[in-house]
Design a protein around this motif. Structure first.
Motif, short mmCIF file in Angstrom:
data_model
loop_
_atom_site.label_atom_id
_atom_site.label_comp_id
_atom_site.label_asym_id
_atom_site.label_seq_id
_atom_site.Cartn_x
_atom_site.Cartn_y
_atom_site.Cartn_z
N ALA B 24 -11.66 5.39 7.77
CA ALA B 24 -10.13 5.23 7.30
C ALA B 24 -9.44 4.14 7.36
O ALA B 24 -8.29 4.05 6.73
CB ALA B 24 -9.56 6.56 8.31
N CYS B 25 -9.69 3.36 8.53
CA CYS B 25 -9.13 2.02 8.22
C CYS B 25 -9.38 1.04 7.22
O CYS B 25 -8.55 0.41 6.71
CB CYS B 25 -9.68 1.16 9.73
N VAL B 26 -10.57 1.44 6.57
CA VAL B 26 -10.89 0.74 5.33
C VAL B 26 -9.78 1.31 4.17
O VAL B 26 -9.24 0.36 3.47
CB VAL B 26 -12.17 0.91 5.02
N PHE B 27 -9.58 2.56 4.07
CA PHE B 27 -8.66 3.05 3.23
C PHE B 27 -7.36 2.72 3.46
O PHE B 27 -6.43 2.21 2.66
CB PHE B 27 -8.67 4.55 3.21
N GLY B 28 -7.05 2.33 4.87
CA GLY B 28 -5.68 2.06 5.07
C GLY B 28 -5.32 0.51 4.68
O GLY B 28 -4.26 0.25 4.04
N MET B 29 -6.36 -0.38 4.93
CA MET B 29 -6.36 -1.63 4.35
C MET B 29 -6.07 -1.62 2.83
O MET B 29 -5.20 -2.52 2.34
CB MET B 29 -7.63 -2.38 4.65
N TYR B 30 -6.84 -0.98 2.41
CA TYR B 30 -6.45 -0.92 0.63
C TYR B 30 -5.04 -0.35 0.34
O TYR B 30 -4.53 -1.13 -0.50
CB TYR B 30 -7.49 0.13 -0.10
N GLN B 31 -4.61 0.57 1.10
CA GLN B 31 -3.22 0.98 0.85
C GLN B 31 -2.24 0.05 1.05
O GLN B 31 -1.30 -0.30 0.18
CB GLN B 31 -2.99 2.24 1.59
N VAL B 32 -2.06 -0.66 2.07
CA VAL B 32 -1.31 -1.79 2.43
C VAL B 32 -1.39 -2.72 1.45
O VAL B 32 -0.38 -3.23 0.85
CB VAL B 32 -1.44 -2.03 3.72
N LEU B 33 -2.39 -2.94 0.82
CA LEU B 33 -2.67 -4.00 -0.10
C LEU B 33 -2.01 -3.63 -1.59
O LEU B 33 -1.38 -4.25 -2.12
CB LEU B 33 -4.08 -4.49 -0.47
N GLU B 34 -2.42 -2.44 -1.98
CA GLU B 34 -2.27 -1.70 -3.25
C GLU B 34 -0.63 -1.58 -3.31
O GLU B 34 0.05 -2.14 -4.43
CB GLU B 34 -2.82 -0.41 -3.24
N ARG B 35 0.05 -1.27 -2.22
CA ARG B 35 1.31 -0.91 -2.00
C ARG B 35 2.25 -2.22 -2.29
O ARG B 35 3.37 -1.80 -2.87
CB ARG B 35 1.58 -0.27 -0.74
N SER B 36 1.80 -3.14 -1.92
CA SER B 36 2.43 -4.51 -1.89
C SER B 36 2.77 -4.78 -3.18
O SER B 36 3.52 -5.70 -3.57
CB SER B 36 1.77 -5.65 -1.07
N GLY B 37 1.72 -4.52 -4.22
CA GLY B 37 1.84 -5.10 -5.52
C GLY B 37 1.35 -6.56 -5.66
O GLY B 37 1.38 -7.10 -6.66
N LEU B 38 0.57 -7.03 -4.78
CA LEU B 38 0.18 -8.48 -4.66
C LEU B 38 -0.98 -8.61 -5.49
O LEU B 38 -1.00 -9.72 -6.54
CB LEU B 38 -0.42 -8.66 -3.16
N LEU B 39 -1.91 -7.63 -5.61
CA LEU B 39 -3.13 -7.85 -6.57
C LEU B 39 -2.81 -6.45 -7.93
O LEU B 39 -3.04 -5.59 -7.38
CB LEU B 39 -4.53 -7.71 -5.79
N THR B 40 -2.65 -6.87 -8.98
CA THR B 40 -2.27 -5.86 -9.97
C THR B 40 -3.36 -5.30 -10.30
O THR B 40 -3.27 -4.11 -10.79
CB THR B 40 -1.54 -6.62 -11.23
N PHE B 41 -4.62 -6.00 -10.09
CA PHE B 41 -5.81 -5.10 -10.77
C PHE B 41 -6.19 -4.03 -9.78
O PHE B 41 -7.09 -3.28 -10.24
CB PHE B 41 -6.79 -6.21 -11.16
N ILE B 42 -5.72 -3.82 -8.51
CA ILE B 42 -6.02 -2.77 -7.85
C ILE B 42 -4.84 -1.85 -7.74
O ILE B 42 -5.06 -0.80 -7.35
CB ILE B 42 -6.18 -3.25 -6.35
N GLN B 43 -4.03 -1.97 -8.68
CA GLN B 43 -2.81 -1.06 -8.75
C GLN B 43 -3.35 0.30 -9.25
O GLN B 43 -3.88 0.22 -10.46
CB GLN B 43 -1.66 -1.58 -9.42
N SER B 44 -3.12 1.43 -8.65
CA SER B 44 -3.36 2.69 -9.44
C SER B 44 -2.96 3.80 -8.74
O SER B 44 -3.44 4.09 -7.29
CB SER B 44 -5.02 2.94 -9.33
N PRO B 45 -2.11 4.41 -9.11
CA PRO B 45 -1.63 5.90 -8.28
C PRO B 45 -2.73 6.57 -8.04
O PRO B 45 -2.92 7.13 -6.79
CB PRO B 45 -0.55 6.44 -9.17
N ALA B 46 -3.57 7.09 -9.03
CA ALA B 46 -4.67 8.14 -8.61
C ALA B 46 -5.59 7.60 -7.32
O ALA B 46 -5.94 8.38 -6.56
CB ALA B 46 -5.34 7.99 -9.87
N VAL B 47 -5.81 6.30 -7.44
CA VAL B 47 -6.81 5.91 -6.19
C VAL B 47 -6.06 5.75 -4.89
O VAL B 47 -6.29 6.20 -4.08
CB VAL B 47 -7.34 4.41 -6.63
N TYR B 48 -4.73 5.24 -5.34
CA TYR B 48 -3.80 5.32 -4.06
C TYR B 48 -3.77 6.61 -3.43
O TYR B 48 -3.72 7.02 -2.18
CB TYR B 48 -2.65 4.67 -4.19
N PHE B 49 -3.28 7.59 -3.93
CA PHE B 49 -3.08 8.94 -3.72
C PHE B 49 -4.01 9.61 -2.97
O PHE B 49 -4.12 10.24 -1.99
CB PHE B 49 -2.03 9.78 -4.00
#
Lengths: 194, 538
Positions: B24-49
């Protein structure tokens, strides 16, 4: 006396209860202090609730979300800021929350005046919040949400959906423009505002 | 007297708990990164939710339930000095829970259950998600029954004696869980399951939210009680002192049990379907339940002061420096209490009735519960793992220094992550967005805080990895420790009256309070006309 008789049993139990109540004086002071702190906060909130009517938005009024568009107060032509006379104390705003926006997407309201929002969902759960204000309510399908507030500061505000409602949730927002009383009156004279 | 059965039960439960935690910590790391919009290629509402749903389920339901079950089995056997009652039942419960987790994990990871861990209908997930979640709860009831039976058996064998505090608290938690889980169980059995299996077309959303709120608050006390058991029973010993007051500890656990339950509507303050009077009543209860936490703060700090002075600490604050900071249990207690104080302040804001409108569903809320749950509660779970792993494996802890580093980094990471989170909430950012899409000047102020949160996430992920590494190394490569005399947690010496030694009057009191708090709020959905929506996808 027989130690197994009910009288001695009760007596020893009573003794234990009295012993339970004997606690160290520091502990006792802390319990008083903690209770007083909590009591103080509850009293403040109660005063706000009873005398200033500072309550969260509660409103039991049900509606069939599946047929909002077919008529009634949430039909498309009835939405938005409702017509008002200068003497009206409250201005009413009707909005439909639906994926992914609050409709109509842009509204204009006056500052320093009571604004009553009436909102219903067309589909799933939504939440309406205007940041930096206390305009906040959940919008539950099957129920009408009603919340009344006053915007003291003119400006442009986003009205955001703050409850996950699907893949487009990030995009769900509308624009609320709050005009000063003067601007509102001027706009009204130009005939732009109902 | 602890044989291999409870040790194996505890270890098997703990590994599921901490494995889920690390994932779950790995997922958390992804979320904080995705949410910031820093890396556009990981942006995905489907994956995020999908990720945020999995993260929530793993942390809030899997980590906690399995940890609490494992810790309960260990506490019951060591504190009561008796074997597990009916180990077959315990293993069966474990199997049911694990089956549930696997069944729920499949749709979650496939993105077929992106309904968040609060699964608010009418958005509908794959039926296996609800079946899995229900099995997890049902399996945990096996544990609940075993704890209550062992408590009863011990009392029968020791008439007139005081039940040891750790087991008294564990049994309080078992009762608490039975009451707590009833709400979500009713929602699952009568609403979610038939609806997701296609037996019913519509769902009463207001009723579902009310039943979920029944569970949603007391469940946090279910998670918290093991942390408090550590604070009361392990920390004073680890610090070299004694518990300041056994009696007050019992009172605190009873107050949590009684007041923790009938207060769920502070999660529904902003909802239309519940009335002002019910919300006000639940608000009063919410404030009342802060009393046991204030008592706990007092007793634990007083116990630490006793220990610090015994170790030669002088002056008003000198005892703090004299505490054994190199002991993971003591360090964890200090860090955990610090976060509890800060998180508690935030909690008062959340509880404050109409003021809740300012922060409801904003980023402030996850900031708050990460501070209290991931901070206060999980820190104590980590310390308990360091305490118990050597006993469960018969091996020395792999490295005390690494354990201290891990606890400090967890604390620092949590501070870096939750402070900007709270600020973002005050700046109006909603909690459940995967990216910032609003065309508003306001959002410019959010950016720096989102970037800061990434740093917090990185530190936390590193810390979680280190934690699992230490446990793994201890179990596989730790120096074998001669089986010393079994060290039992702090036991009770004082005699207490019936009131502080059994749960019958308290359960009756809870029954009354629950009827008062949830009677009409639930009944109204059956008496008044409601329009129930059909299922929606996402």
């Amino acid at each position: 006396m027989n130690p197994n008789s009910w009288i001695s049993k009760t007596r020893s139990e009573l003794g234990l209860i009295l012993q339970d109540m004997q606690i160290e004086h520091l502990e006792k002071n802390w319990i008083y202090l903690a209770t007083a702190m909590i009591g103080f906060m509850v009293v403040i909130l109660s005063i706000g609730a009873v005398f200033l009517h500072l309550n969260p938005p509660s409103h039991w009024e049900t509606i069939d979300s599946a047929s909002l568009h077919l008529g009634g107060e949430f039909a498309e032509d009835k939405l938005g800021v409702q017509p008002s006379k200068p003497s009206d104390v409250i201005i009413q705003v009707k909005l439909v929350a639906a994926r992914y926006g609050f409709f109509p997407r842009e509204i204009v309201v006056p500052a320093d005046k009571k604004i009553q929002f009436r909102m219903a969902s067309l589909d799933v759960l939504h939440g309406a919040h205007i940041p930096m204000t206390n305009m906040s309510t959940m919008i539950v399908p099957g129920h009408i949400s009603e919340v009344t507030t006053v915007f003291p500061k003119p400006g442009e505000y986003p009205l955001l959906c703050n409850e996950y409602c699907g893949m487009g949730h990030d995009h769900m927002w509308s624009k609320v423009t709050v005009l000063s009383q003067n601007d509102w009156d001027a706009r009204k004279n130009e005939g732009k505002q109902p | 007297m602890i044989d291999t059965t409870p040790k194996r039960l505890a270890l098997f439960n703990f590994w599921i708990a901490f494995g889920s935690f690390a994932l779950a910590c790995v997922f958390g790391m992804y979320q904080v990164l995705e949410r910031s919009g820093l890396l556009t290629f990981i942006q995905s509402p489907a994956v995020y939710f999908a990720s945020v749903s999995t993260h929530g389920v793993l942390m809030a339901f899997v980590l906690t339930t399995f940890f609490i079950m494992g810790f309960g089995y260990y506490t019951a056997t060591t504190s009561l000095n008796m074997p597990i009652w009916n180990p077959t039942l315990a293993w069966a419960g474990y199997g049911v829970c694990l089956t549930g987790v696997v069944l729920a994990a499949i749709p979650l990871l496939l993105g077929k259950a992106s309904v968040l861990y609060t699964f608010y209908p009418p958005i509908q997930a794959n039926a296996f998600f609800y079946i899995g979640a229900t099995l997890l709860v049902v399996g945990s009831w096996f544990w609940t029954a075993i704890m209550i039976v062992m408590f009863g058996k011990w009392k029968k064998a020791h008439p007139g004696e005081t039940v040891p505090l750790p087991m008294f608290a564990t049994t309080a938690n078992a009762y608490l869980w039975a009451w707590t889980s009833a709400g979500v169980a009713l929602e699952a059995v009568f609403q979610l399951l038939p609806w997701s299996l296609g037996l019913k077309d519509t769902i009463d959303v207001g009723l579902a939210r009310t039943l979920f709120a029944w569970t949603l608050h007391p469940i946090v006390y279910f998670w918290l009680i093991p942390a408090y058991i550590a604070l009361y029973s392990y920390v004073p010993v680890a610090a070299g002192g004694k518990l300041f007051s056994d009696k007050l500890a019992r009172v605190a656990f009873l107050l949590i049990l009684v007041f923790g339950l009938p207060i769920g509507f502070h999660h529904l303050y902003m909802d239309p379907e519940q009335g002002t009077i019910a919300k006000f009543w639940h608000m009063v209860g919410t404030f009342a339940v802060s009393l046991p936490t204030l008592l706990t703060g007092f007793t634990v700090i007083a116990s630490l002061e006793l220990a610090g002075r015994k170790r030669g600490g002088k002056g008003l604050f000198g005892w703090i420096g004299a505490l054994p900071w190199q002991n993971p249990m003591v360090l964890a207690a200090i860090l955990s209490l610090l976060m509890l104080v800060l998180g508690g302040f935030g909690g008062i804001v959340n509880a404050s009735y109409a003021m809740n409108a300012m922060i409801h569903n904003t980023a402030w809320v996850p900031g708050h519960f990460h501070l209290i749950f991931a901070g206060t509660v999980v820190t104590m779970y980590l310390a308990l793992a360091y305490q118990l792993w050597p006993k469960l494996c018969g091996k020395k802890l792999f490295s005390n220094d690494l354990a201290l580093t891990q606890l400090w980094t967890w604390f620092v990471g949590m501070a870096i992550m939750t402070t900007p989170w709270h600020v973002l909430g005050l700046l109006g950012q909603p909690r459940r967005i995967s990216s910032v899409q609003y065309n508003s000047l306001l959002t410019l102020a959010w950016k720096p805080y989102e970037l800061l949160m990434i740093l917090g996430g990185l530190v936390l992920l590193g810390s979680a990895g280190l934690f699992v590494y230490i446990l793994f190394k201890t179990q596989t490569e730790g120096a074998i420790e001669a089986q010393a005399v079994e060290e039992t947690p702090l036991q009770s010496e004082v005699a207490v009256s019936l009131w502080l030694n059994n749960f019958v009057p308290w359960n009756l009191l809870i029954l009354g309070l629950m009827l008062l708090s949830y009677g009409w709020p639930i009944l109204q959905f059956f008496v008044l006309k409601t329009y129930n929506p059909t299922a929606w996808g996402y």
